[in-house]
Design a protein around this motif. Sequence first.
Motif, PDB file in Angstrom:
ATOM      1  N   GLY A  57      20.948  16.683 121.098  1.00 51.93           N
ATOM      2  CA  GLY A  57      21.082  15.264 121.396  1.00 51.93           C
ATOM      3  C   GLY A  57      20.755  14.903 122.835  1.00 51.93           C
ATOM      4  O   GLY A  57      20.863  13.733 123.216  1.00 51.93           O
ATOM      5  N   THR A  58      20.381  15.898 123.634  1.00 50.92           N
ATOM      6  CA  THR A  58      20.013  15.643 125.029  1.00 50.92           C
ATOM      7  C   THR A  58      18.503  15.543 125.175  1.00 50.92           C
ATOM      8  O   THR A  58      17.989  14.602 125.779  1.00 50.92           O
ATOM      9  N   VAL A  59      17.796  16.483 124.547  1.00 55.20           N
ATOM     10  CA  VAL A  59      16.332  16.483 124.666  1.00 55.20           C
ATOM     11  C   VAL A  59      15.750  15.210 124.027  1.00 55.20           C
ATOM     12  O   VAL A  59      14.720  14.704 124.487  1.00 55.20           O
ATOM     13  N   TYR A  83      19.366   3.448 122.784  1.00 52.68           N
ATOM     14  CA  TYR A  83      20.789   3.678 122.535  1.00 52.68           C
ATOM     15  C   TYR A  83      21.062   5.166 122.377  1.00 52.68           C
ATOM     16  O   TYR A  83      20.408   5.835 121.571  1.00 52.68           O
ATOM     17  N   ASP A  84      22.007   5.647 123.172  1.00 53.43           N
ATOM     18  CA  ASP A  84      22.561   6.972 122.928  1.00 53.43           C
ATOM     19  C   ASP A  84      23.604   6.765 121.830  1.00 53.43           C
ATOM     20  O   ASP A  84      24.728   6.319 122.086  1.00 53.43           O
ATOM     21  N   ALA A  85      23.172   7.035 120.607  1.00 47.62           N
ATOM     22  CA  ALA A  85      24.018   6.782 119.436  1.00 47.62           C
ATOM     23  C   ALA A  85      24.626   8.101 118.926  1.00 47.62           C
ATOM     24  O   ALA A  85      24.865   8.270 117.728  1.00 47.62           O
ATOM     25  N   ALA A  86      24.892   9.011 119.879  1.00 55.76           N
ATOM     26  CA  ALA A  86      25.379  10.355 119.536  1.00 55.76           C
ATOM     27  C   ALA A  86      26.658  10.338 118.696  1.00 55.76           C
ATOM     28  O   ALA A  86      26.918  11.271 117.947  1.00 55.76           O
ATOM     29  N   HIS A  87      27.457   9.259 118.844  1.00 58.32           N
ATOM     30  CA  HIS A  87      28.753   9.222 118.148  1.00 58.32           C
ATOM     31  C   HIS A  87      28.717   8.468 116.825  1.00 58.32           C
ATOM     32  O   HIS A  87      29.750   8.306 116.194  1.00 58.32           O
ATOM     33  N   THR A  88      27.543   7.954 116.447  1.00 60.78           N
ATOM     34  CA  THR A  88      27.544   6.899 115.426  1.00 60.78           C
ATOM     35  C   THR A  88      27.185   7.348 114.024  1.00 60.78           C
ATOM     36  O   THR A  88      27.093   6.499 113.133  1.00 60.78           O
ATOM     37  N   CYS A 131      20.619  10.591 118.347  1.00 62.34           N
ATOM     38  CA  CYS A 131      21.914  11.074 117.855  1.00 62.34           C
ATOM     39  C   CYS A 131      22.033  12.566 118.174  1.00 62.34           C
ATOM     40  O   CYS A 131      21.027  13.239 118.403  1.00 62.34           O
ATOM     41  N   SER A 132      23.262  13.043 118.228  1.00 62.47           N
ATOM     42  CA  SER A 132      23.520  14.475 118.393  1.00 62.47           C
ATOM     43  C   SER A 132      24.171  15.007 117.124  1.00 62.47           C
ATOM     44  O   SER A 132      25.031  14.353 116.535  1.00 62.47           O
ATOM     45  N   PHE A 133      23.742  16.188 116.723  1.00 60.45           N
ATOM     46  CA  PHE A 133      24.371  16.871 115.581  1.00 60.45           C
ATOM     47  C   PHE A 133      25.021  18.162 116.053  1.00 60.45           C
ATOM     48  O   PHE A 133      25.013  19.183 115.363  1.00 60.45           O
ATOM     49  N   THR A 167      30.443  19.679 117.303  1.00 67.00           N
ATOM     50  CA  THR A 167      31.656  18.873 117.489  1.00 67.00           C
ATOM     51  C   THR A 167      31.540  17.461 116.915  1.00 67.00           C
ATOM     52  O   THR A 167      32.510  16.712 116.969  1.00 67.00           O
ATOM     53  N   LYS A 168      30.379  17.080 116.394  1.00 67.06           N
ATOM     54  CA  LYS A 168      30.187  15.683 115.977  1.00 67.06           C
ATOM     55  C   LYS A 168      30.560  15.481 114.498  1.00 67.06           C
ATOM     56  O   LYS A 168      30.705  16.445 113.743  1.00 67.06           O
ATOM     57  N   VAL A 169      30.636  14.220 114.107  1.00 70.54           N
ATOM     58  CA  VAL A 169      31.038  13.869 112.731  1.00 70.54           C
ATOM     59  C   VAL A 169      30.133  14.558 111.702  1.00 70.54           C
ATOM     60  O   VAL A 169      30.599  15.099 110.702  1.00 70.54           O
TER      61      VAL A 169
END
Length: 364
Positions: A57-59, A151-156, A175-177, A180-182
């Motif tokens: 989710g950073t790159v 949008y950094d939508a990492a949590h969404t 988004c990040s997967f 630790t994410k949902v």
Amino acid sequence: MINVTKSYLPDFEEYTAYLKGVWERVHLTNDGPLLRELEAQMKEFLGVKHLKFCSNGTVVLQMALKALDITKEVITTPFSYVATTNALLWEGCTPVFADIRPDDFNIDADKIEPLITEHTQAILATHVYGNACQVEQIHAIAEKYRLKVIYDAAHTFGATYNGRSLLSYGDLSTCSFHATKVFHTVEGGCIVTNDDAMAQKLHFYRSFGHRNDDYYSIGINAKNSEFHAAMGLCVLPKVPELIAARRRVFDYYNNRLDFSRLTRPTLSPGMEYNYAYYPVVFDSEETLLRVVDALKAQEIVPRRYFYPSLNTLPFVPSYQACPVSEDIALRVLSLPLYPDLAESDVDRIAGIVNEAIAVSNVVY
Ligand SMILES: *Cc1c(COP(=O)(O)O)cnc(C)c1O
């Protein structure tokens, strides 16, 4: 020990069934069939047009800035994970911090416009804890000044706003997967766009700018593997159940905590929430530290999320005051929240928190 989060793992056999196919095909990475299948399923699940599954989710934040040709000032939030600011600095951009709203800790749209200069090129905002930013106002400002919105939508993941996935907003959403994410793929992330040409560009960026045997554009290695895609294919169908289970834990905290002595961020109207986090805000950092100590003594590990306020990072070139974010960052704590956290454990955690804040209020 109870950690702030715990990764969901599918049945071992379900995962290894996918690996059988990997062994047969000997196709381990580079746009493999499992990755393509996962991308198709995620697009369907989220209702978005183009989605590129990447390595983290950073790159994808770095790719977003590069793809939109952002090199100068970017108005951003001081209240996010460090990756949001780091992506800007890594790409040579200048972060300009707009303070957050005291009620939901998202970037305050009213504070964006006064920060716009001739060098401003974009707005990079985070949907904090999975709750929507003021997307309409941000869109209007971006139109007026011809700025790009990322949008950094990492949590969404799994959260919708006005009936649409939060990943469908902005010029680009990421988004990040992470585990630790949902929704997770061990490590992973994605970038979402509605624009066909942009999707093609991102496709090349992800893989060194490679097009068959020609070098077509600049690029980076943001590919992800069949092993990660296999985890995604196992976890994705479970997301509705996982969110429902998170909601039960969330509601249980709501019933148990002493809200005369702590507060919680609000949810935007129009949200169908994914229950990604359970942050609570205390009256002072001293109270927070007392709660952290009391929990740690019982082998319960909460997380100061987000701390510190990103505008105060020592490697940010110039200090720009964001009093709301700096204050909230000192007092906010994420309590453990994951799908199979037992009600008896939530009871215990809430009891420890309530006791610690009751004591602190006697002391002050
Ligand atoms: C997790 C997270 C990231 C980074 O994602 P990785 O997949 O760990 O690189 C970026 N921004 C926010 C807001 C996050 O929570």
